[in-house]
Design an enzyme around this catalytic site. Structure first.
Site, mmCIF file in Angstrom:
data_model
loop_
_atom_site.group_PDB
_atom_site.id
_atom_site.type_symbol
_atom_site.label_atom_id
_atom_site.label_comp_id
_atom_site.label_asym_id
_atom_site.label_seq_id
_atom_site.Cartn_x
_atom_site.Cartn_y
_atom_site.Cartn_z
ATOM 1 N N THR A 125 0.829 -1.214 0.000
ATOM 2 C CA THR A 125 0.000 0.000 0.000
ATOM 3 C C THR A 125 0.861 1.262 0.000
ATOM 4 O OG1 THR A 125 -1.547 1.286 1.331
ATOM 5 C CG2 THR A 125 -0.178 -0.265 2.537
ATOM 6 N N ASP A 126 0.310 2.329 -0.546
ATOM 7 C CA ASP A 126 1.025 3.622 -0.509
ATOM 8 C C ASP A 126 1.107 4.173 0.909
ATOM 9 O OD1 ASP A 126 -1.646 4.357 -0.156
ATOM 10 O OD2 ASP A 126 -1.663 5.849 -1.762
ATOM 11 N N GLU A 127 0.310 3.622 1.830
ATOM 12 C CA GLU A 127 0.319 4.149 3.201
ATOM 13 C C GLU A 127 1.666 3.936 3.893
ATOM 14 O OE1 GLU A 127 -3.055 3.528 5.687
ATOM 15 O OE2 GLU A 127 -4.449 3.605 4.024
ATOM 16 N N TYR A 153 -1.854 -0.275 11.091
ATOM 17 C CA TYR A 153 -2.055 -0.952 9.799
ATOM 18 C C TYR A 153 -0.878 -0.686 8.868
ATOM 19 C CZ TYR A 153 -3.482 -1.412 4.929
ATOM 20 O OH TYR A 153 -3.500 -1.712 3.587
ATOM 21 N N LYS A 157 2.010 -3.276 7.297
ATOM 22 C CA LYS A 157 2.213 -3.485 5.853
ATOM 23 C C LYS A 157 3.659 -3.143 5.467
ATOM 24 C CE LYS A 157 -0.397 -4.451 3.060
ATOM 25 N NZ LYS A 157 -0.699 -5.800 2.511
HETATM 26 P P1 NAD Z 1 -10.124 -6.877 2.427
HETATM 27 O O1 NAD Z 1 -10.113 -6.583 3.884
HETATM 28 O O2 NAD Z 1 -11.339 -6.560 1.615
HETATM 29 O O3 NAD Z 1 -9.814 -8.421 2.184
HETATM 30 C C1 NAD Z 1 -8.841 -9.113 2.918
HETATM 31 C C2 NAD Z 1 -9.071 -10.604 2.704
HETATM 32 O O4 NAD Z 1 -8.033 -11.295 3.394
HETATM 33 C C3 NAD Z 1 -10.410 -11.102 3.259
HETATM 34 O O5 NAD Z 1 -11.022 -11.962 2.336
HETATM 35 C C4 NAD Z 1 -10.012 -11.848 4.525
HETATM 36 O O6 NAD Z 1 -10.886 -12.922 4.839
HETATM 37 C C5 NAD Z 1 -8.622 -12.332 4.161
HETATM 38 N N1 NAD Z 1 -7.795 -12.555 5.356
HETATM 39 C C6 NAD Z 1 -7.618 -11.716 6.400
HETATM 40 N N2 NAD Z 1 -6.831 -12.297 7.320
HETATM 41 C C7 NAD Z 1 -6.488 -13.516 6.832
HETATM 42 C C8 NAD Z 1 -5.678 -14.578 7.305
HETATM 43 N N3 NAD Z 1 -5.057 -14.497 8.498
HETATM 44 N N4 NAD Z 1 -5.527 -15.664 6.542
HETATM 45 C C9 NAD Z 1 -6.158 -15.771 5.335
HETATM 46 N N5 NAD Z 1 -6.955 -14.808 4.842
HETATM 47 C C10 NAD Z 1 -7.110 -13.697 5.583
HETATM 48 O O7 NAD Z 1 -8.837 -6.121 1.849
HETATM 49 P P2 NAD Z 1 -8.594 -5.468 0.417
HETATM 50 O O8 NAD Z 1 -9.038 -4.054 0.461
HETATM 51 O O9 NAD Z 1 -9.070 -6.377 -0.623
HETATM 52 O O10 NAD Z 1 -6.999 -5.438 0.416
HETATM 53 C C11 NAD Z 1 -6.260 -6.522 -0.116
HETATM 54 C C12 NAD Z 1 -4.780 -6.199 -0.014
HETATM 55 O O11 NAD Z 1 -4.501 -5.000 -0.731
HETATM 56 C C13 NAD Z 1 -4.322 -5.949 1.411
HETATM 57 O O12 NAD Z 1 -3.050 -6.529 1.558
HETATM 58 C C14 NAD Z 1 -4.247 -4.436 1.520
HETATM 59 O O13 NAD Z 1 -3.275 -4.057 2.439
HETATM 60 C C15 NAD Z 1 -3.846 -4.054 0.121
HETATM 61 N N6 NAD Z 1 -4.276 -2.725 -0.351
HETATM 62 C C16 NAD Z 1 -5.579 -2.347 -0.247
HETATM 63 C C17 NAD Z 1 -5.960 -1.105 -0.766
HETATM 64 C C18 NAD Z 1 -7.387 -0.643 -0.709
HETATM 65 O O14 NAD Z 1 -7.670 0.511 -1.095
HETATM 66 N N7 NAD Z 1 -8.333 -1.452 -0.286
HETATM 67 C C19 NAD Z 1 -5.014 -0.257 -1.350
HETATM 68 C C20 NAD Z 1 -3.683 -0.686 -1.420
HETATM 69 C C21 NAD Z 1 -3.333 -1.925 -0.926
HETATM 70 O O1 TDX Z 2 -16.631 6.700 7.969
HETATM 71 C C1 TDX Z 2 -15.608 7.169 7.421
HETATM 72 N N1 TDX Z 2 -15.476 8.517 7.313
HETATM 73 C C2 TDX Z 2 -14.396 9.122 6.763
HETATM 74 O O2 TDX Z 2 -14.324 10.350 6.691
HETATM 75 C C3 TDX Z 2 -14.553 6.349 6.899
HETATM 76 C C4 TDX Z 2 -14.645 4.851 6.984
HETATM 77 C C5 TDX Z 2 -13.464 6.966 6.357
HETATM 78 N N2 TDX Z 2 -13.357 8.314 6.301
HETATM 79 C C6 TDX Z 2 -12.139 8.921 5.711
HETATM 80 C C7 TDX Z 2 -10.825 8.438 6.287
HETATM 81 C C8 TDX Z 2 -9.881 8.521 5.118
HETATM 82 O O3 TDX Z 2 -9.344 9.838 5.012
HETATM 83 O O4 TDX Z 2 -12.103 8.519 4.338
HETATM 84 C C9 TDX Z 2 -10.765 8.272 3.902
HETATM 85 C C10 TDX Z 2 -10.678 6.846 3.389
HETATM 86 O O5 TDX Z 2 -10.827 5.982 4.492
HETATM 87 P P1 TDX Z 2 -10.780 4.387 4.334
HETATM 88 O O6 TDX Z 2 -11.778 3.984 3.309
HETATM 89 O O7 TDX Z 2 -10.836 3.796 5.692
HETATM 90 O O8 TDX Z 2 -9.357 4.177 3.646
HETATM 91 P P2 TDX Z 2 -7.859 4.596 4.077
HETATM 92 O O9 TDX Z 2 -7.753 4.822 5.525
HETATM 93 O O10 TDX Z 2 -7.458 5.732 3.169
HETATM 94 O O11 TDX Z 2 -7.056 3.254 3.690
HETATM 95 C C11 TDX Z 2 -7.369 2.577 2.454
HETATM 96 O O12 TDX Z 2 -6.441 2.832 1.470
HETATM 97 C C12 TDX Z 2 -5.179 2.250 1.566
HETATM 98 C C13 TDX Z 2 -7.503 1.069 2.656
HETATM 99 O O13 TDX Z 2 -8.415 0.817 3.687
HETATM 100 C C14 TDX Z 2 -6.176 0.426 2.925
HETATM 101 O O14 TDX Z 2 -6.306 -0.982 2.996
HETATM 102 C C15 TDX Z 2 -5.248 0.768 1.820
HETATM 103 O O15 TDX Z 2 -3.982 0.262 2.063
#
Ligand code: NAD
Ligand code: TDX
Length: 340
Positions: A125-127, A153, A157
């Site tokens: 992740t970019d975080e 988090y 990562k």
């Molecule tokens: P998500 O939370 O929707 O899905 C995570 C999945 O992993 C779920 O299906 C969960 O059951 C499974 N999981 C969790 N713990 C586990 C374990 N111990 N063993 C096996 N499976 C397990 O997450 P997402 O948003 O799809 O993110 C997927 C990946 O991408 C993550 O590694 C996250 O850090 C990364 N990522 C997400 C975003 C975003 O915007 N969502 C952006 C950049 C990177």
């Molecule tokens: O109820 C809310 N109100 C609100 O203002 C929620 C859930 C979020 N927010 C804000 C917080 C953040 O500035 O919105 C922005 C986005 O929040 P999230 O959807 O929780 O995402 P973020 O914290 O940016 O992280 C996401 O992007 C990077 C993903 O959850 C991560 O898994 C990924 O790595």
């Protein structure tokens, strides 16, 4: 080619599974997922009908279980999506984030070392780069921007990324890493900004915007992210990190207003609530390395992607209701009760 995808019942992992089944019809796809609260097995209903797809309910922290799957399946490539992924939950309960995101990744890489693979890809992740100030729009995250995390988090990562690079250098494991900005699209669990706001607005519930809603995220349509990972697998260099993003920065409040407009709901639903602790100000990816070296770039414009996304949730309210029944109600009460 046999590819093992962890976390394939979650948001991005499931989109990646469907992309593979469609775009690489001669590949076998093995999915390993513990089915935590963030997963919905119904997301994989169509995949489960495909003979190229196999599903294992297993936890990546369970060394024995994971090794057994490798013993049986002998994957050529592993893509590790499985993670605890929600920043707010990591603030409330960091422990599980360290266990799954760091130690789980270690188990996966140990299995890869033992059984041999062509590639281990870590979905990052970019975080991990921390945040950028709101008044410096000229600054972006590059692959060599120092790691500088804010939340449990992002720290977990970053640790996983560093461990993956250490396994490459120390043991020669063929590792690649992608670091992506915020994704949006179908199958995202409604604890994240966009599906949560769509769900609440659809039911005329308040939309809880943290702080003043001015924090900026760099949004990428999930399918573009999945194509980016495929490009890294097929064209990327081992030992390298690739940033994936689409130069699509938006303040949270802009996103919320777009959703309200699309759903025909009033802005009076917006409620400003207490800010997230340690809230990152702005994320912004420089994706030029992936553009140049992999020929990758996003193909879905935000104005189209957000419409597709909102329509998808409107047409999949059953899926949303499965996610929000039961435990989600307690989560929502707990997470938002002290914010108002
Ligand atoms: P998500 O939370 O929707 O899905 C995570 C999945 O992993 C779920 O299906 C969960 O059951 C499974 N999981 C969790 N713990 C586990 C374990 N111990 N063993 C096996 N499976 C397990 O997450 P997402 O948003 O799809 O993110 C997927 C990946 O991408 C993550 O590694 C996250 O850090 C990364 N990522 C997400 C975003 C975003 O915007 N969502 C952006 C950049 C990177
Ligand atoms: O109820 C809310 N109100 C609100 O203002 C929620 C859930 C979020 N927010 C804000 C917080 C953040 O500035 O919105 C922005 C986005 O929040 P999230 O959807 O929780 O995402 P973020 O914290 O940016 O992280 C996401 O992007 C990077 C993903 O959850 C991560 O898994 C990924 O790595």
């Amino acid at each position: 080619m046999k590819i093992l995808v962890t976390g394939g019942a979650g948001f991005i992992g499931s989109n990646f599974v469907y992309l593979l089944l469609e775009e690489r019809p001669d590949w076998k796809v093995v999915c390993v997922d513990a089915l935590t609260y963030a997963a919905n097995i119904h997301t994989l209903n169509d995949a489960l009908k495909n003979p190229n797809f196999t599903f294992y309910k297993e936890d990546i922290r369970n060394r024995e279980g994971i090794f057994e799957i490798f013993e049986k399946e002998h994957p050529d490539v592993v893509v590790n999506f499985a993670a605890e992924s929600h920043v707010d939950r990591s603030i409330e309960n960091p422990g599980i984030f360290l266990e799954t995101n760091i130690l789980g990744t270690q188990v996966m890489m140990d299995a890869c070392r033992k059984y041999g693979i062509e590639r281990f890809h870590q979905v990052g992740t970019d975080e991990v780069y921390g945040d950028l100030p709101l008044d410096r729009p000229d600054l972006f995250f590059h692959e060599d921007t120092p790691i500088h995390t804010s939340s449990p988090y992002s720290t977990s990562k970053a640790s996983a990324d560093l461990l993956a690079l250490a396994y490459h250098r120390t043991y020669g494991l063929p590792v690649t890493i992608s670091r992506c900005s915020n994704n949006y699209g179908p199958y995202q669990f409604p604890e994240k900004l966009i599906p949560l706001m769509i769900n609440n607005a659809s039911q005329d519930k308040k939309l809880p915007v943290y702080g003043e809603g001015l924090n900026v995220r760099d949004w990428l349509y999930v399918k573009d992210h999945c194509y980016g990972i495929l490009a890294v697998l097929e064209k990327g260099k081992v030992g390298e990190v690739y940033n994936l993003g689409g130069h699509n920065e938006k303040a949270n409040i802009e996103i919320v207003k777009i959703i309200l407009e699309e759903l025909g709901k009033p802005e009076s639903l917006i409620t400003y609530v207490a800010d997230r602790k340690g809230h990152d100000q702005r994320y912004a990816i420089d994706p030029s390395k992936a553009n140049k070296e992999l020929g990758w770039g996003p193909t879905t414009m935000f104005k189209d992607g957000i419409k597709l996304t909102i329509d998808w949730y409107k047409n999949h309210m059953d899926w949303m209701n499965e996610c929000t029944s039961g435990e989600y109600q307690n989560y929502y009460k707990e997470m938002y009760k002290d914010r108002v």
